[in-house]
Design an enzyme around this catalytic site. Sequence first.
Site, PDB file in Angstrom:
ATOM      1  N   SER A  33       0.806  -1.224   0.000  1.00  0.00           N
ATOM      2  CA  SER A  33       0.000   0.000   0.000  1.00  0.00           C
ATOM      3  C   SER A  33       0.839   1.275   0.000  1.00  0.00           C
ATOM      4  O   SER A  33       0.390   2.318  -0.473  1.00  0.00           O
ATOM      5  CB  SER A  33      -0.931   0.017   1.216  1.00  0.00           C
ATOM      6  OG  SER A  33      -0.196  -0.139   2.429  1.00  0.00           O
ATOM      7  N   GLY A  70      -2.003  -4.294   1.007  1.00  0.00           N
ATOM      8  CA  GLY A  70      -2.125  -5.531   1.767  1.00  0.00           C
ATOM      9  C   GLY A  70      -1.232  -6.656   1.295  1.00  0.00           C
ATOM     10  O   GLY A  70      -1.231  -7.745   1.880  1.00  0.00           O
ATOM     11  N   ASN A  99       3.580  -5.831   5.660  1.00  0.00           N
ATOM     12  CA  ASN A  99       2.367  -6.581   6.027  1.00  0.00           C
ATOM     13  C   ASN A  99       2.710  -7.915   6.683  1.00  0.00           C
ATOM     14  O   ASN A  99       1.979  -8.393   7.559  1.00  0.00           O
ATOM     15  CB  ASN A  99       1.488  -6.801   4.798  1.00  0.00           C
ATOM     16  CG  ASN A  99       0.854  -5.504   4.323  1.00  0.00           C
ATOM     17  OD1 ASN A  99       0.226  -4.794   5.092  1.00  0.00           O
ATOM     18  ND2 ASN A  99       1.029  -5.188   3.054  1.00  0.00           N
ATOM     19  N   ASP A 180      -4.519   6.960  10.106  1.00  0.00           N
ATOM     20  CA  ASP A 180      -4.219   5.615  10.604  1.00  0.00           C
ATOM     21  C   ASP A 180      -2.790   5.485  11.131  1.00  0.00           C
ATOM     22  O   ASP A 180      -2.418   4.463  11.707  1.00  0.00           O
ATOM     23  CB  ASP A 180      -4.486   4.561   9.528  1.00  0.00           C
ATOM     24  CG  ASP A 180      -3.597   4.739   8.293  1.00  0.00           C
ATOM     25  OD1 ASP A 180      -2.671   5.572   8.308  1.00  0.00           O
ATOM     26  OD2 ASP A 180      -3.837   4.023   7.298  1.00  0.00           O
ATOM     27  N   HIS A 183       0.102   5.096   6.913  1.00  0.00           N
ATOM     28  CA  HIS A 183       0.310   5.450   5.505  1.00  0.00           C
ATOM     29  C   HIS A 183       0.613   6.930   5.327  1.00  0.00           C
ATOM     30  O   HIS A 183       0.024   7.774   6.010  1.00  0.00           O
ATOM     31  CB  HIS A 183      -0.930   5.080   4.685  1.00  0.00           C
ATOM     32  CG  HIS A 183      -1.230   3.628   4.689  1.00  0.00           C
ATOM     33  ND1 HIS A 183      -2.116   3.055   5.591  1.00  0.00           N
ATOM     34  CD2 HIS A 183      -0.762   2.610   3.922  1.00  0.00           C
ATOM     35  CE1 HIS A 183      -2.174   1.752   5.368  1.00  0.00           C
ATOM     36  NE2 HIS A 183      -1.377   1.457   4.359  1.00  0.00           N
TER      37      HIS A 183
END
Length: 206
Positions: A33, A70, A99, A180, A183
């Site tokens: 991502s 992801g 991830n 979040d 990112h």
Amino acid sequence: MTRFILKSIIILILTNLSFTSMANDKILLIGDSLSAGYGLEQAQAWVHLLQNKYREDNKPVTIINTAISGQTTDNALLKIDAWLDTHQPSHVLIELGGNDGIRGFPVKLLQKHLTELVTKSQQYGAKVALMEIQIPPNLGPRYRKMFTDSYTKVTNQTGAHLMAYFMTDVAIDSSLMLNDNLHPNAKAQPIIRDFMYSEIDKWLQD
């Protein structure tokens, strides 16, 4: 006269070969991502911005972005053969592992997958760079160190280029992150673009 003509032809061929090698810097980016532009318009994402910069600077570098939000190392292993065959890159940049780390995957498994991704790309004939991914501290200092050290181990074993992590300075500045805290936001993308412009340039000249 004949010798002069032959010499001219050889120089022309060598010049064309040199130009062709310059024009063949086709980078296959295999990432997650962070390179897929999560939460952003594609025109805002660092990969798009970097491609525009190459175009503006008349640099014959093409980035083929296969990053998927992801994506883990084992996911990428299922697809890499098809990506290599389809895109025929001269270079492969692997930005993966975040991830895996967040999910607490075993470090030995991470190393195995990264090694396979690198060697598959090398066997295809591409030059490979592996980005040294870092994970949040909440997973514990021992796991975190073993995780990060995996990248040095894999590059030492395979001869791949170890590339610095583009999130190191960005991640500690909340004004550059989405809500979040995982990112980078739109404001961070030009910073990452400039960082990667420099890092990729070092790699291509390595």
